[in-house]
Design an enzyme around this catalytic site. Structure first.
Site: not given
Ligand code: NDP
Length: 291
Positions: A53, A120, A97
């Site tokens: 990422k 997200d 995460q």
């Protein structure tokens, strides 16, 4: 007949190139999108994801901020970091995460992220906005699947779609997005009766199960478009949730694993970061990056 292979890797590369162009245009206005990724603990798969990422964020010209915290980090400390990132104007997107270590309350942590920076799309406000048709941040993996489906099929209106899996990360938002595009959607899960018969009705079949080669070729309606979200590590290497070999002669089009949905997820994370940056600066949403 052999299914067309949906090349998610190439599509994602094209998407990242477009994003890079948009980022360069923002630079002319003195705006640089920034994405902060928070990793708690040392989960090896998470470390790999966070590294790629970060690399791809920089490649498209955005600023990447990585925060690595020890597995024992108390929740108050993690929440304090999120509060700092929420307040930081250089940060347009925040991603924590998952999975988090067990002592941390995942829902509390996600809901502490400012919804407009929740790239997200897991914050309860974004989930609610998506479900009610309001402008939301949309979870990256299903957004990537939607882009591939639209590219392949054009208008999804009237198509019969079956989504196998009802997770908050993939299955449920995927169903919402398909519904929003006027498909007729059925969500299947571990208690679904006669799953093979249900799948055989689908023009669009999305598998997000987490079981290696679970969906067999004879479950697929001839000519159907099959999106395989699964990533399963086996002795034979990475495989999807669809038995690719038996699906290939039946499906009309199918995503491979690897090289299908996987690369779309990070590309859509960057797309969401760009969208969040545009919105933070009062600019219109970049075209084609939102549902
Ligand atoms: P979860 O484990 O959260 O959800 C799996 C879903 O599959 C559940 O809803 C479960 O049903 C359902 N299921 C399990 N067994 C069966 C069965 N026998 N029959 C029917 N349904 C079943 O997984 P995720 O949604 O997080 O992920 C799914 C897959 O996608 C995984 O392989 C994951 O690695 C992959 N993934 C890939 C990403 C990418 O970037 N390509 C991103 C995210 C995930 P129930 O609810 O009843 O238990």
């Amino acid at each position: 007949m052999t299914a067309a292979i949906i090349d998610g890797k190439a599509f994602a590369a094209g998407l990242r190139a477009r994003i890079a162009t948009e980022v360069a245009a923002l630079a002319d206005r003195g705006i640089k999108p920034g994405l902060a990724v928070v990793l708690v603990g040392e989960d090896p798969a998470s470390q790999v994801y966070v590294r790629s990422k970060g690399r791809m964020t920089v490649e498209v010209g955005m600023a990447s901020f990585e925060h690595r915290l020890p597995a024992t980090t108390p929740e108050v400390e993690l929440l304090a970091l999120i509060a700092r990132l929420n307040a930081d104007p250089a940060v347009n997107g925040i991603l924590v995460q998952l999975p988090l270590p067990r002592h941390l309350n995942e829902a509390a942590v996600i809901n502490a992220i400012a919804p407009e920076k929740d790239v997200d799309g897991f914050h309860i406000l974004n989930v609610g906005r998506l479900a009610t048709g309001q402008r939301a941040m949309v979870p990256c993996t299903p957004l990537g699947c939607l882009m591939l489906l639209r590219d392949r099929l054009g208008d999804l209106a009237g198509k019969r779609a079956v989504v196998i899996g009802r997770s908050n990360i993939v299955g449920k938002p995927m169903a919402q997005l398909l519904l929003r595009d006027n498909a007729t959607v059925t969500v299947a899960h571990s208690r679904t009766a006669d799953l093979p018969a249900l799948c055989r009705e689908a023009d669009i079949l999305v598998a997000a199960v987490g079981r290696a080669e679970f969906v067999k070729g004879n479950w697929i309606r001839p000519g159907a478009t099959v999106i395989d979200v699964g990533i399963n590590r086996t002795e034979a290497g990475l495989v999807g949730d669809v038995d690719f070999t038996s699906a290939l002669p039946v499906a009309g089009a199918i995503t491979p694993v690897p090289g299908g949905v996987g690369p779309m997820t990070i590309a859509c994370l960057l797309a969401n970061t760009l969208t969040a940056t545009a919105r933070a600066n009062g600019l219109p949403d970049p075209e084609g990056l939102t549902p």
